[in-house]
Design an enzyme around this catalytic site. Structure first.
Site, mmCIF file in Angstrom:
data_model
loop_
_atom_site.group_PDB
_atom_site.id
_atom_site.type_symbol
_atom_site.label_atom_id
_atom_site.label_comp_id
_atom_site.label_asym_id
_atom_site.label_seq_id
_atom_site.Cartn_x
_atom_site.Cartn_y
_atom_site.Cartn_z
ATOM 1 N N SER A 71 0.847 -1.191 0.000
ATOM 2 C CA SER A 71 0.000 0.000 0.000
ATOM 3 C C SER A 71 0.879 1.236 0.000
ATOM 4 O O SER A 71 2.005 1.204 0.496
ATOM 5 C CB SER A 71 -0.877 0.008 1.258
ATOM 6 O OG SER A 71 -1.575 1.232 1.384
ATOM 7 N N TYR A 85 -2.062 -0.781 10.166
ATOM 8 C CA TYR A 85 -2.186 -1.096 8.746
ATOM 9 C C TYR A 85 -0.922 -0.697 7.987
ATOM 10 O O TYR A 85 -0.361 -1.494 7.223
ATOM 11 C CB TYR A 85 -3.408 -0.385 8.154
ATOM 12 C CG TYR A 85 -3.543 -0.550 6.665
ATOM 13 C CD1 TYR A 85 -4.027 -1.740 6.134
ATOM 14 C CD2 TYR A 85 -3.180 0.469 5.793
ATOM 15 C CE1 TYR A 85 -4.150 -1.907 4.759
ATOM 16 C CE2 TYR A 85 -3.298 0.312 4.429
ATOM 17 C CZ TYR A 85 -3.783 -0.880 3.918
ATOM 18 O OH TYR A 85 -3.883 -1.045 2.550
#
Length: 178
Positions: A71, A85
């Site tokens: 990401s 995350y």
């Protein structure tokens, strides 16, 4: 079980592992986060990759590919409440580089680092005004689509990317350059 059922349906060799998983689970600041949330996010995003590589790698012949999904958050730390995350996706990026060294030249390993992609992830965790702002200030003036991401993933899995391994490829409309 997944490896066994895949082999039963398609044959004993596995040419591509495309590890498409990930989740923020919930936005929690360090002050609000407990160890259970941390472990849940790590298990979902990072440990699942470890487990799949362990299960699949022995069945991958020369010329195989592993494509992981990291990401943009792994590069920039993510938004508010996404430390777990972002850390897990940073770990996926590092695993991608390490696996490329360990499994090469037999298996190539590359990762996508998506930014603002129009998916349920952002439908659930990103405010509409933030999404609109990001799209407006990006050089391409839009959010990415699942098709944009899928096209890159297929390229990384194919022989057309035969000289690429250990890369973490940004796909974010120019919002972050590595």
């Amino acid at each position: 079980a997944l490896v066994a059922s895949s082999q039963e349906a398609f044959g004993q060799t596995i040419n591509v592992l495309m590890h498409v998983t990930g989740g923020l689970v919930a936005r929690k600041t360090i002050g609000d986060m407990d160890i259970d949330h941390w472990n849940t996010v790590m298990e979902l995003n990072t440990t699942s990759l470890f487990r799949m590589v362990k299960a699949v790698e022995p069945h991958m012949p020369d010329g195989s590919a592993i494509v992981t999904f990291a990401s943009q958050a792994g590069r920039d730390g993510g938004g508010a409440g996404s430390v777990a995350y972002a850390a897990s996706k940073g770990a996926v990026m590092t695993m991608t580089r390490g696996l490329a060294k360990e499994l090469g030249p037999r298996v190539r390993v590359n990762s996508l680092c998506p930014g603002m992609i129009d998916t349920d992830f952002h439908n659930m965790f990103t405010k509409p005004e933030v999404r609109a702002h990001v799209a407006n200030v990006s050089p391409v003036k839009r959010e990415g689509t699942p098709e944009d991401t899928a096209n890159l993933a297929v390229f990384l899995a194919s022989d057309k990317s035969a000289f690429m391994t250990g890369t973490n490829v940004d796909i974010n409309g120019g919002m972050l350059f590595s």
